[in-house]
Design a protein around this motif. Structure first.
Motif, PDB file in Angstrom:
ATOM      1  N   ASP A   1      -9.558  -0.099  -8.978  1.00 46.57           N
ATOM      2  CA  ASP A   1      -9.604  -1.364  -8.228  1.00 46.57           C
ATOM      3  C   ASP A   1      -8.229  -1.821  -7.738  1.00 46.57           C
ATOM      4  O   ASP A   1      -8.042  -2.984  -7.387  1.00 46.57           O
ATOM      5  CB  ASP A   1     -10.240  -2.477  -9.067  1.00 46.57           C
ATOM      6  N   LYS A   2      -7.257  -0.900  -7.679  1.00 51.49           N
ATOM      7  CA  LYS A   2      -5.908  -1.257  -7.222  1.00 51.49           C
ATOM      8  C   LYS A   2      -5.762  -1.006  -5.723  1.00 51.49           C
ATOM      9  O   LYS A   2      -6.404  -0.127  -5.140  1.00 51.49           O
ATOM     10  CB  LYS A   2      -4.856  -0.432  -7.971  1.00 51.49           C
ATOM     11  N   ARG A   3      -4.887  -1.786  -5.114  1.00 55.70           N
ATOM     12  CA  ARG A   3      -4.486  -1.566  -3.716  1.00 55.70           C
ATOM     13  C   ARG A   3      -3.216  -0.716  -3.752  1.00 55.70           C
ATOM     14  O   ARG A   3      -2.200  -1.151  -4.287  1.00 55.70           O
ATOM     15  CB  ARG A   3      -4.207  -2.903  -3.027  1.00 55.70           C
ATOM     16  N   VAL A   4      -3.299   0.484  -3.167  1.00 54.49           N
ATOM     17  CA  VAL A   4      -2.238   1.475  -3.337  1.00 54.49           C
ATOM     18  C   VAL A   4      -1.569   1.778  -1.994  1.00 54.49           C
ATOM     19  O   VAL A   4      -2.241   1.916  -0.968  1.00 54.49           O
ATOM     20  CB  VAL A   4      -2.809   2.780  -3.938  1.00 54.49           C
ATOM     21  N   LEU A   5      -0.250   1.900  -2.032  1.00 55.84           N
ATOM     22  CA  LEU A   5       0.545   2.325  -0.876  1.00 55.84           C
ATOM     23  C   LEU A   5       1.275   3.602  -1.240  1.00 55.84           C
ATOM     24  O   LEU A   5       1.925   3.676  -2.287  1.00 55.84           O
ATOM     25  CB  LEU A   5       1.556   1.234  -0.501  1.00 55.84           C
ATOM     26  N   ASP A   6       1.156   4.627  -0.381  1.00 59.18           N
ATOM     27  CA  ASP A   6       1.846   5.900  -0.585  1.00 59.18           C
ATOM     28  C   ASP A   6       2.849   6.084   0.548  1.00 59.18           C
ATOM     29  O   ASP A   6       2.458   6.239   1.711  1.00 59.18           O
ATOM     30  CB  ASP A   6       0.833   7.049  -0.603  1.00 59.18           C
TER      31      ASP A   6
ATOM     32  N   ALA B   1      -5.699   8.835  -5.742  1.00 57.00           N
ATOM     33  CA  ALA B   1      -5.864   7.418  -6.072  1.00 57.00           C
ATOM     34  C   ALA B   1      -7.319   6.989  -5.917  1.00 57.00           C
ATOM     35  O   ALA B   1      -7.856   6.250  -6.753  1.00 57.00           O
ATOM     36  CB  ALA B   1      -4.941   6.567  -5.203  1.00 57.00           C
ATOM     37  N   ARG B   2      -7.958   7.456  -4.879  1.00 55.50           N
ATOM     38  CA  ARG B   2      -9.360   7.096  -4.675  1.00 55.50           C
ATOM     39  C   ARG B   2     -10.258   7.779  -5.703  1.00 55.50           C
ATOM     40  O   ARG B   2     -11.260   7.195  -6.147  1.00 55.50           O
ATOM     41  CB  ARG B   2      -9.784   7.472  -3.258  1.00 55.50           C
TER      42      ARG B   2
ATOM     43  N   ALA C   1      -9.306   3.674  -6.976  1.00 53.77           N
ATOM     44  CA  ALA C   1      -8.508   2.640  -6.322  1.00 53.77           C
ATOM     45  C   ALA C   1      -9.370   1.931  -5.279  1.00 53.77           C
ATOM     46  O   ALA C   1     -10.233   2.546  -4.646  1.00 53.77           O
ATOM     47  CB  ALA C   1      -7.279   3.258  -5.665  1.00 53.77           C
ATOM     48  N   ARG C   2      -9.133   0.644  -5.096  1.00 52.91           N
ATOM     49  CA  ARG C   2      -9.927  -0.122  -4.143  1.00 52.91           C
ATOM     50  C   ARG C   2      -9.636   0.300  -2.705  1.00 52.91           C
ATOM     51  O   ARG C   2     -10.542   0.461  -1.890  1.00 52.91           O
ATOM     52  CB  ARG C   2      -9.637  -1.614  -4.295  1.00 52.91           C
ATOM     53  N   SER C   3      -8.344   0.478  -2.394  1.00 54.97           N
ATOM     54  CA  SER C   3      -7.939   0.865  -1.045  1.00 54.97           C
ATOM     55  C   SER C   3      -6.602   1.584  -1.118  1.00 54.97           C
ATOM     56  O   SER C   3      -5.824   1.364  -2.049  1.00 54.97           O
ATOM     57  CB  SER C   3      -7.822  -0.360  -0.129  1.00 54.97           C
ATOM     58  N   VAL C   4      -6.353   2.436  -0.135  1.00 53.28           N
ATOM     59  CA  VAL C   4      -5.109   3.204  -0.095  1.00 53.28           C
ATOM     60  C   VAL C   4      -4.587   3.233   1.329  1.00 53.28           C
ATOM     61  O   VAL C   4      -5.341   3.487   2.276  1.00 53.28           O
ATOM     62  CB  VAL C   4      -5.315   4.659  -0.586  1.00 53.28           C
ATOM     63  N   VAL C   5      -3.292   2.984   1.478  1.00 56.01           N
ATOM     64  CA  VAL C   5      -2.606   3.144   2.758  1.00 56.01           C
ATOM     65  C   VAL C   5      -1.568   4.245   2.590  1.00 56.01           C
ATOM     66  O   VAL C   5      -0.709   4.165   1.696  1.00 56.01           O
ATOM     67  CB  VAL C   5      -1.923   1.846   3.223  1.00 56.01           C
ATOM     68  N   GLY C   6      -1.648   5.274   3.418  1.00 56.03           N
ATOM     69  CA  GLY C   6      -0.666   6.350   3.408  1.00 56.03           C
ATOM     70  C   GLY C   6       0.220   6.259   4.631  1.00 56.03           C
ATOM     71  O   GLY C   6      -0.277   6.164   5.756  1.00 56.03           O
TER      72      GLY C   6
END
Length: 245
Positions: free
Chosen positions: A43-48, A60-61, A65-70
């Protein structure tokens, strides 16, 4: 200076043939240590930052993880990442790490794997990451170890029979750009001491929770014996830090 060597066709093709490009995280000698530094991603918002082919984004997914931005500067890297990703919760953006400007408290976890040694102003990037992390958020980063980057040649000292005798370290305190050879190409990397990395994080407000100077596991060495010499000197430095508050 913002480099984009990965959109050079020759460089990209050679990079694409590396084990970590074809086999993913299981072929990355430092992955076992980086994974241990990551918090619970559920459930984390992740930035890579410097996401490359998106291996960490997809991991992460997998960890819910709730959402991921790469983020990556290379269109070729992002094109490959999109081809390998079928997930509405992962978004890839073409952007230099130096140019990130996300809203305050926008992410819970920021990851950057083997990209920050290409960035000239590490201190400014740390400040931007601190701002976009939510209070209590985690920043996990890996980069080439300063023992590895001190000399631009980034190569062993050889004996008369071509044997690798030792890894030379010189000009360690002389920080700045190094023109290194990587995949038969000239690449600019930035050498900084261990202290400079640590102090940049502390000065930005982070609390450092763990350091790691990993070597490949026996399992990895069994499959990739060419990594054997990575046990003789540190090649990567990994850090986990938390935003206070």
């Amino acid at each position: 200076m913002k480099q984009n060597k990965y959109d050079d066709l020759d460089f990209f093709e050679k990079y694409s043939r590396m084990p970590r490009s074809t086999d993913g995280l299981k072929a990355a000698g430092e992955w076992h240590a980086l994974r241990e530094l990551l918090p619970d991603l559920r459930d984390k918002r992740v930035l890579d930052l410097g996401c490359g082919f998106g291996w960490h984004c997809r991991y992460a997914r997998e960890q819910q993880a709730r959402s991921v931005v790469g983020v990556d500067l290379s269109e070729k890297m992002l094109e490959r990442a999109r081809e390998m990703t079928d997930d509405f919760a992962i978004e890839y953006r073409r952007l230099a790490i130096e140019d990130i400007d996300f809203p305050e408290n926008d992410f819970d976890v920021v990851i950057s794997s083997l990209a920050l040694h290409y960035v000239e102003r590490f201190d400014i990037v740390c400040q931007k990451i601190y701002r976009c992390l939510a209070p209590g958020g985690t920043f996990v980063l890996s980069f080439e170890h300063p023992v590895f980057t001190a000399i631009a040649a980034q190569d062993w000292h050889y004996g008369p029979q071509g044997e690798r005798l030792h890894w030379p370290v010189d000009n360690y305190q002389n920080e700045g750009p190094r023109l290194a050879r990587f995949l038969d190409n000239d690449v600019v990397k930035y050498h900084r001491t261990v202290a400079t990395h640590i102090n940049a994080l502390l000065d930005s407000g982070f609390r450092i929770t763990k350091l790691s100077e990993p070597q490949p596991t026996q399992e990895v060495l069994a499959k990739y014996p060419e990594m054997r010499d990575e046990t003789r000197r540190p090649i990567f430095l990994l850090i986990s830090a938390i935003k206070n508050g």
